[in-house]
Scaffold this motif. Structure first.
Motif, PDB file in Angstrom:
ATOM      1  N   MET A  61      -3.164   4.870 -13.927  1.00 39.45           N
ATOM      2  CA  MET A  61      -2.196   5.467 -13.018  1.00 39.45           C
ATOM      3  C   MET A  61      -2.134   4.663 -11.713  1.00 39.45           C
ATOM      4  N   MET A  64      -0.237   1.601 -12.388  1.00 39.04           N
ATOM      5  CA  MET A  64       1.193   1.895 -12.453  1.00 39.04           C
ATOM      6  C   MET A  64       1.772   2.100 -11.056  1.00 39.04           C
ATOM      7  N   MET A  65       1.041   2.843 -10.217  1.00 33.95           N
ATOM      8  CA  MET A  65       1.585   3.115  -8.880  1.00 33.95           C
ATOM      9  C   MET A  65       1.740   1.820  -8.090  1.00 33.95           C
ATOM     10  N   CYS A  68       4.582  -0.186  -9.456  1.00 34.26           N
ATOM     11  CA  CYS A  68       5.882   0.348  -9.032  1.00 34.26           C
ATOM     12  C   CYS A  68       6.199  -0.089  -7.604  1.00 34.26           C
ATOM     13  N   PHE A  69       5.200   0.024  -6.720  1.00 37.14           N
ATOM     14  CA  PHE A  69       5.473  -0.343  -5.325  1.00 37.14           C
ATOM     15  C   PHE A  69       5.799  -1.831  -5.200  1.00 37.14           C
ATOM     16  N   TYR A  72       9.192  -2.586  -7.579  1.00 39.81           N
ATOM     17  CA  TYR A  72      10.414  -1.911  -7.147  1.00 39.81           C
ATOM     18  C   TYR A  72      10.640  -2.016  -5.646  1.00 39.81           C
ATOM     19  N   ASP A  74      12.264  -4.007  -3.871  1.00 39.19           N
ATOM     20  CA  ASP A  74      13.638  -4.248  -3.403  1.00 39.19           C
ATOM     21  C   ASP A  74      14.576  -3.096  -3.762  1.00 39.19           C
ATOM     22  N   PHE A  75      14.025  -2.020  -4.369  1.00 37.06           N
ATOM     23  CA  PHE A  75      14.847  -0.816  -4.543  1.00 37.06           C
ATOM     24  C   PHE A  75      15.004  -0.060  -3.228  1.00 37.06           C
ATOM     25  N   PHE A  76      13.967  -0.174  -2.388  1.00 32.96           N
ATOM     26  CA  PHE A  76      14.054   0.544  -1.117  1.00 32.96           C
ATOM     27  C   PHE A  76      15.268   0.067  -0.346  1.00 32.96           C
ATOM     28  N   THR A  96       5.009   8.140   4.045  1.00 33.83           N
ATOM     29  CA  THR A  96       4.676   7.574   2.740  1.00 33.83           C
ATOM     30  C   THR A  96       3.246   7.065   2.720  1.00 33.83           C
ATOM     31  N   MET A 100       0.403   8.573   0.280  1.00 31.82           N
ATOM     32  CA  MET A 100      -0.211   7.708  -0.735  1.00 31.82           C
ATOM     33  C   MET A 100      -1.729   7.648  -0.561  1.00 31.82           C
TER      34      MET A 100
END
Lengths: 360, 606
Positions: A61, A64-65, A68-69, A72, A74-76, A96, A100
């Motif tokens: 996990m 994965m976290m 993801c950070f 992703y 450039d999703f922010f 955040t 976290m």
């Protein structure tokens, strides 16, 4: 694609079945000596196996976290293009980070305890029912942290939501209908004329009261142009159902409610041109165009029309379910210099003129 | 009133030994036995759950491959899936009915209905509910509302499609969308009946807990399950009538020309006569139920978790009094936080400040609960049964989902994430997945009591791990597409090229969703097979202290064949030792509630 999906479903199903059969076999060998219902109750080897799984799970996990950070990032949304946006982004970042940290600590404890204290025959649990000091500590810590966040949040909120704080703001109406947006500028007097859906007739699509002098110089447009660095007070009006005007890059959103006027104000601080040419946006857009290019190749191969290449423009979108075409209710926003804005405004038609033209 | 009912039930108990011969109909269909009603709730809830989950898979398929023909759509959606292309109205209908079914029919009725019914009489030491008849009526009203809700899928213009929050005018005006015709009418009728069912059930639970506790079962000796069900029922009684009022007013607006929620509407080329109403009023009324509803869903799951974690840790739950206080605090606060769904609805921003404050307050008792669960595991002797794993999983998703609530509950931060996928990720983890885990934990734990059979543990393990991986696989990446500003309830994102780079992530989420949905088949298979072919359960398989395990394996209406046991201690005497370090009962690490205090044992003043 459909075939691929079906194959994938089948594959996953096979994997699931394989997993089950494997676990069933593992379970059988462990519980062969036991009989009857005892076999369905966790024994030491189950506790051992699943205790370890809990540990692996929390490690996975974390991976994965973190993935993801990183993957992703450039999703922010890029830096805010409005005056209050920087403050918003800072508060979001702080919150955040705090959540976290809490997430990492608590998940670690939860799963690690699950692993560390996995049951063994003869192991004695500690009868530990209460500890007022511990209870006090973990009531107090959230209280203090949340109090800090609440205070900061409330100060920002009161500041952002105070629409009367600006001197000489530009007053603009954003008008929503199924399924699109229109804008009404208040003209030289900076006062919007009265309006009601009952005045909607012919070219008067926004229901501006034709007898109200304030409305004569109003200008109705289909694109939202804003001068940079000037505070804008938005008045939102809907003619049919609830909509929500969402300006993600300006950190602004307000529901649009039939029967009432809702308000939000912000000051755009970055022109469209400048925003487009930021490093973040050029990279993002080139990535998107690469995706679109590949998609276009597929489309052309299938005999369809290719996708247009993308160029970033600010947009306003509908964010409250409003009917069949909710997903495509958008409007382009252009932030430009005061001169460019005035120049553009000149090319638009005043309400007075629109009415006169219609009569002729 | 309560006394009269109590007396009547006592009388019923006297008949217990030589009760009437029951026919098939009175035993399995119109049963007044709380255990049978609980099973009816469970099975109806699970069937509704299967439908709800299937709908979410259809939505995910659409989002992964928007606009591409899909044989599954063609097969299942009829005229809304012509040539395999999903109709946008159908997408919104799926969004709506999925939400409605999962929130109300699965997690309210299927979870709280099942376990409140099953456990309240058994764990407090009662022969049955205060009113077996009202209990039966409650189930059959629930069944009727389920049938109407499912029936609404087949009306000509499609089911309700205005979102599960059914905000007017979209839901009120037929011209706004096809689903707001007959489909919405049936939705409202179904929900009105559902509310009646829920109220009958809740009143029954409250009266039963207050009046029918066995001798010695003081409120502070109640298992936390019962506290959770009791408080949940009270929240339901307080808030569901408000939804009923809102639904009634909406029916009036729709059919009788009133203007509670409608004003100044111009649609399809004509102005409607409605004048003076406000959709914001509806939002207030809806969320006055809608937010407590989150806790109506969650508290029973947390109650079940408390019980399962304590039993399987072989330890008392840490901080019993703090847990009860947290439940009460959450219940109280849950009724004054509804405005955090409406920060940007156009209501006065000052109200937003107040609701931010109360919302972040509710994080405190929630945090206390999470910490207490973790401490309960500490230095335990954890028996990792499937129910225990689901309970640990619940604490995990409750934390992950709860933490993002701090972002959404802050009015400032809500501005830019409101109604994006960030919200979808948040509430699915904190209430959807957590409550489902609670439901599964409850089923695995009490299946032996319900059906006298054991469920297969290895299938249980497979079910847990696949679900745990899948659930995080679906909802963790979803936060990030929300952070990109992707709105929820969009039929497709392709009209915004800005979202093109999110498509791969959407596809990934869809794969996880399909895999997770398929993993539930393991549970279904295990559940059905174990009912018929499971191994016969021992009287107290998990070596638990609570009263339900003292009834023996005969399922009789009246629960205990002999007299009702009396209670002499709280529900959490696990691994309790005397001063010499020996267990209170030598060789046994738990002391059931009906065992009197032993020589030299001190009762804990918890």
């Amino acid at each position: 694609m459909t075939a691929f999906l079906i194959i994938l479903i089948a594959a996953l199903f096979v994997v699931a079945l394989w997993q089950i059969s494997k676990i069933v076999q593992l379970g059988k060998s462990a519980s062969a000596s036991e009989n009857g219902a005892q076999a369905e109750i966790a024994n030491d080897s189950d506790n051992d196996r699943h205790g370890k799984f809990l540990l692996y799970f929390v490690i996975a996990m974390y991976v994965m976290m973190i993935a993801c950070f990183i993957g992703y990032q450039d999703f922010f949304l890029p830096d805010a293009a409005s005056a209050h946006g920087a403050e918003y982004d800072n508060l979001l970042l702080l919150t955040t980070v705090i959540i976290m940290i809490v997430q990492f600590l608590t998940q670690a404890l939860l799963h690690y305890f699950g692993y560390k204290y996995r049951g063994k025959k003869g192991q004695k649990a500690l009868f530990y029912a209460d500890n007022d000091r511990l209870e006090f500590i973990w009531t107090a810590i959230p209280v203090v942290v949340l109090a800090g966040l609440i205070l900061w949040g409330l100060f920002s909120w009161n500041d952002i939501m105070d629409v009367d704080k600006h001197e000489d703001p530009l007053v603009v109406e954003v008008y929503a209908y199924q399924f699109g947006w229109k804008v009404r500028y208040s003209g030289a007097d900076n006062i919007l004329g009265d309006a009601n859906v009952r005045f909607i007739e012919g070219v008067n699509q926004l229901g501006i009261d034709p007898t109200d002098a304030d409305g004569k110089d109003d200008i109705v447009a289909t694109e939202l142009h804003l001068p940079v660095d000037r505070p804008v007070v938005f008045n939102f009006r809907s003619q049919d159902v609830l909509h929500s005007a969402y300006f993600p890059h300006f950190r602004a959103q307000m529901n649009v409610v039939p029967g009432m006027v809702t308000k939000f104000s912000f000051t755009p601080t970055v022109t469209s041109e400048d925003y487009k040419s930021t490093e973040f946006m050029t990279e993002k857009v080139s990535k998107i165009n690469e995706i679109r290019r590949q998609k276009s190749e597929e489309l052309i191969a299938a005999g369809d029309v290719a996708l247009d290449p993308y160029e970033f423009e600010y947009y306003l979108l509908c964010n409250k379910i409003c009917g069949a075409s909710h997903y495509n209710m958008q409007m382009k926003i252009v932030v430009e210099s005061e001169e460019d804005y005035q120049e553009w405004l000149e090319t638009q038609t005043k309400f007075e003129t629109t009415l006169a033209n219609a009569e002729n | 009133m309560g006394q009269v009912i109590a007396a009547a039930t006592e009388h019923g108990h006297d008949d217990g030994h030589h009760h009437h011969k029951e026919t098939f109909v009175t035993k399995y269909i119109f049963s007044q036995d709380h255990k049978m009603i609980a099973k009816q709730y469970l099975i109806t809830g699970l069937i509704m759950g299967a439908i709800g989950i299937m709908m979410s898979v259809l939505m995910r398929m659409q989002l992964a491959n928007p606009g591409e023909p899909n044989v599954i759509f063609e097969a299942l959606l009829g005229k809304w899936g012509q040539d395999g292309i999903m109709d946008p109205n159908m997408y919104l209908a799926l969004v709506t009915i999925h939400g409605t079914i999962m929130v109300f029919f699965v997690l309210t009725a299927g979870l709280s209905g099942t376990f409140s019914n099953f456990l309240i009489p058994l764990q407090i030491g009662a022969r049955d509910m205060a009113s077996g008849f009202l209990n039966m009526v409650s189930y059959w009203l629930f069944f009727l509302s389920s049938v109407i809700m499912i029936g609404s899928l087949f009306v000509e213009l499609g089911p309700a499609a205005a979102g599960w929050t059914i905000y007017p005018p979209l839901s009120a005006v037929e011209q706004a969308m096809p689903g707001s015709g007959m489909g919405m009418t049936l939705w409202l009728v179904s929900m009105a009946i559902f509310i009646a069912s829920s109220l009958l059930g809740s009143l029954n639970y409250v009266v039963t807990v207050i009046n029918l506790r066995t001798k010695g079962m003081s409120m502070t000796r109640l298992p936390l399950t019962i506290w959770a069900f009791f408080v949940t029922a009270i929240i339901g009684i307080v808030s569901f009538p408000v939804l009923f009022a809102a639904a009634l007013m909406l029916i009036m607006d729709r059919s009788f020309g009133t203007s509670f929620f409608l004003s100044d509407i111009y649609i399809k080329g004509e102005v409607l006569a409605h004048q003076g109403g406000s959709p914001v009023l509806f939002e207030h009324l809806f969320w006055f139920l809608g937010h407590p509803e989150v806790y109506i869903v969650l508290l029973p799951a947390l109650g079940i978790t408390s019980e399962v974690i304590a039993t399987n840790s072989r330890k008392p739950i840490f901080g019993y009094r703090a847990m009860v206080a947290s439940i009460l605090a959450i219940a109280f606060l849950s009724t004054i936080v509804w405005g955090h769904h409406m920060f940007i609805s156009g209501m006065n921003p000052f109200l937003g400040s107040v609701f931010t404050f109360t919302t972040l307050l509710i994080a405190i008792p929630s945090a206390v609960k999470a910490f207490n669960y973790i401490t309960t595991l500490w230095k335990g002797n954890l028996q990792l049964n499937p129910a225990m794993l689901f309970s640990i999983g619940l604490v995990s998703t409750f934390i992950t989902g709860g933490l993002t609530g701090i972002i959404l509950g802050d009015s400032t931060l809500d501005i830019n994430v409101h109604d994006t996928y960030f919200v979808v990720a948040h509430f699915h983890l904190v209430m959807g997945i957590s409550a489902l885990y609670g439901l599964f934990a409850g089923v695995y734990h009490w299946f032996p009591k319900m059906f006298n059979k054991m469920m297969n543990k290895n299938m249980g393990y497979a079910h847990f791990w696949l679900t745990a991986i899948g659930a995080y696989g679906v909802f963790f990446p979803m936060h990030f597409i929300g952070m990109a500003g992707l709105p929820r309830r969009y039929y497709t994102n392709t009209n915004f090229p800005y979202f093109d780079d999110l498509a791969d992530t959407n596809t990934l989420i869809t794969y996880f969703a399909i895999a997770t949905a398929l993993a539930q088949l393991i549970f279904v298979y295990n559940f059905v097979k174990s009912i018929f072919y499971g191994k016969k359960a021992p009287a107290n398989p998990w070596q638990s202290t609570t009263l339900e395990w003292t009834t023996g394996d005969k399922h009789i209406h009246g629960n205990w064949d002999g007299p009702i046991p009396h209670v002499h201690r709280w529900a959490y005497d696990y691994s309790k030792v005397n001063e010499d370090g020996e267990y209170v009962i030598p060789g046994q690490d738990f002391v059931p509630q009906h065992i009197p205090l032993q020589d030299g044992e001190e009762e804990m003043n918890h």
